[in-house]
Scaffold this motif. Structure first.
Motif, PDB file in Angstrom:
ATOM      1  N   GLY A 170     -11.550   4.890  74.069  1.00 22.23           N
ATOM      2  CA  GLY A 170     -10.474   4.801  75.055  1.00 22.23           C
ATOM      3  C   GLY A 170      -9.924   6.169  75.399  1.00 22.23           C
ATOM      4  O   GLY A 170      -9.685   6.486  76.568  1.00 22.23           O
ATOM      5  N   GLY A 171      -9.715   7.004  74.371  1.00 22.72           N
ATOM      6  CA  GLY A 171      -9.254   8.365  74.629  1.00 22.72           C
ATOM      7  C   GLY A 171     -10.263   9.149  75.444  1.00 22.72           C
ATOM      8  O   GLY A 171      -9.896   9.913  76.352  1.00 22.72           O
ATOM      9  N   TYR A 172     -11.541   8.959  75.133  1.00 26.57           N
ATOM     10  CA  TYR A 172     -12.597   9.650  75.878  1.00 26.57           C
ATOM     11  C   TYR A 172     -12.593   9.215  77.351  1.00 26.57           C
ATOM     12  O   TYR A 172     -12.680  10.060  78.256  1.00 26.57           O
ATOM     13  CB  TYR A 172     -13.949   9.352  75.253  1.00 26.57           C
ATOM     14  N   LEU A 173     -12.473   7.915  77.609  1.00 29.10           N
ATOM     15  CA  LEU A 173     -12.457   7.424  78.991  1.00 29.10           C
ATOM     16  C   LEU A 173     -11.256   7.969  79.758  1.00 29.10           C
ATOM     17  O   LEU A 173     -11.354   8.271  80.957  1.00 29.10           O
ATOM     18  CB  LEU A 173     -12.439   5.892  79.003  1.00 29.10           C
ATOM     19  N   LEU A 174     -10.132   8.081  79.068  1.00 29.77           N
ATOM     20  CA  LEU A 174      -8.929   8.606  79.712  1.00 29.77           C
ATOM     21  C   LEU A 174      -9.143  10.059  80.124  1.00 29.77           C
ATOM     22  O   LEU A 174      -8.840  10.459  81.259  1.00 29.77           O
ATOM     23  CB  LEU A 174      -7.760   8.498  78.733  1.00 29.77           C
ATOM     24  N   GLY A 175      -9.673  10.854  79.198  1.00 30.00           N
ATOM     25  CA  GLY A 175      -9.944  12.251  79.519  1.00 30.00           C
ATOM     26  C   GLY A 175     -10.992  12.394  80.600  1.00 30.00           C
ATOM     27  O   GLY A 175     -10.846  13.225  81.516  1.00 30.00           O
ATOM     28  N   ALA A 176     -12.052  11.586  80.525  1.00 24.12           N
ATOM     29  CA  ALA A 176     -13.118  11.665  81.528  1.00 24.12           C
ATOM     30  C   ALA A 176     -12.584  11.380  82.922  1.00 24.12           C
ATOM     31  O   ALA A 176     -12.996  12.025  83.907  1.00 24.12           O
ATOM     32  CB  ALA A 176     -14.233  10.679  81.171  1.00 24.12           C
TER      33      ALA A 176
END
Length: 340
Positions: A170-176
């Motif tokens: 989820g954190g990765y998707l937010l940053g992406a």
């Protein structure tokens, strides 16, 4: 209050017969006798003693749930899902608020054990505290040895079954999403530093930064308490330190809403000047203005799955069952291209 003996006298039977009928004993009882006893129960408005019934039965009917704070929308949604499944299965739910106090969680486990609950569900982030984790696991193992079942939601390194949301992804998707919109200077409002959920979500953001040849400097991370007020405070600190930030990523929706309120108070438009994204997809995320881009976790479903695990005996070697729960990016109005 009427007693079992009162019911027996009115029905003209022995207390043992009343007990067998009320507690659902497998011993056969004449239908006319059953109806007479139940009529006496109705007339006297007799309510069985739950503790006495527990001693008379091998069936445990109560599930204990320990959350950080049920008034937090995150835990309210999880609780909604677990109560639905518990009710469908005729189980009573006892909810305990720990307010992120590890010692209180240990005390609640002991209290729930004393009440002989069928299962204990620990919902919410774990702590970066090896001593606490070892102590909690010791108590849970003792409880399991007496026939109790344990399930954790969103925690690491605990005994028992687990429902694990993919906070790192989820954190990765937010940053992406922010990088795809051209944001290179954004601040992060994280949760409490001692919580494993905070670490997992930050790890995802950092993975996204590395893929773009960037890093997430510590000066652009402010820590809050997963509530609206701390979101406002953290957003103010980030913008005061770096006025040229083009976005704020809050690691839960309550703090994101606090950031929106702070920006509005300063006359900063979202997303034209600063984008804001959240995490969890609380019901209110689609009602605020602008509507909130966020990461969706199926919170009610997580609660439902936890109760299902607690009520279904494990098969085979009794190894802990792990249910992985995915994260999904939900695009709404609060995130837009970075300003030039």
């Amino acid at each position: 209050m009427a007693t079992l003996a009162d019911v027996a006298r009115l029905a003209g039977v022995s207390p043992a017969t009343v007990s067998r009928i009320i507690n659902g004993s497998s011993k056969p009882v004449a239908e006319a006798l059953r109806e007479r006893v139940l009529a006496a129960v109705e007339e006297l408005q007799y309510v069985p003693n739950a503790h006495a019934q527990l001693l008379a039965r091998s069936h445990r009917s109560t599930i204990g749930v320990i959350v950080h704070d049920v008034s937090d929308p995150y835990f309210a949604e999880i609780t909604r899902g677990l109560q639905r499944v518990a009710t469908e299965n005729g189980r009573l739910v006892i909810i305990c608020n720990s307010y992120r106090n590890p010692d209180r969680e240990l005390e609640y486990v002991e209290l729930l054990r004393a009440h002989q609950v069928a299962a204990i569900i620990l919902a919410g982030s774990g702590y970066h505290d090896d001593a606490f984790t070892a102590k909690m696991n010791g108590k849970l193992r003792v409880y399991q040895a007496t026939g109790g079942r344990t399930v954790v939601i969103g925690r690491h390194d605990h005994v028992g079954d687990a429902v694990v949301p993919d906070n790192e992804k989820g954190g990765y998707l937010l940053g992406a999403e922010l990088y795809a919109l051209g944001h290179r200077r954004f601040g992060v409002i994280a949760g409490p530093e001692q919580m494993t959920t905070t670490t997992d979500r930050l790890a995802g953001l950092r993975r996204g930064a590395r893929e773009h040849g960037l890093r997430l400097p510590a000066r652009r991370i402010a820590y809050g308490d997963f509530d609206r007020a701390s979101g406002m405070t953290a957003a103010a600190a980030l913008l005061d330190a770096e006025p040229k930030l083009t976005a704020i990523a809050a690691l839960n929706d309550s703090m994101a809403i606090g950031a929106l309120a702070l920006l509005r108070s300063r006359g900063i438009t979202v997303p034209d000047e600063v984008s804001v994204v959240g995490f969890d997809d609380m019901p209110i995320a689609s009602d605020v203005t602008p509507t909130l881009t966020t990461i969706r976790l199926p919170l009610a479903d997580m609660g439902a799955r936890a109760v299902t695990l607690a009520l279904q005996p494990a098969e085979g070697d009794d190894a802990p069952r792990i249910v992985q729960v995915g994260a999904e990016l939900i695009r709404r109005e609060s995130a837009g291209p970075a300003r030039r």
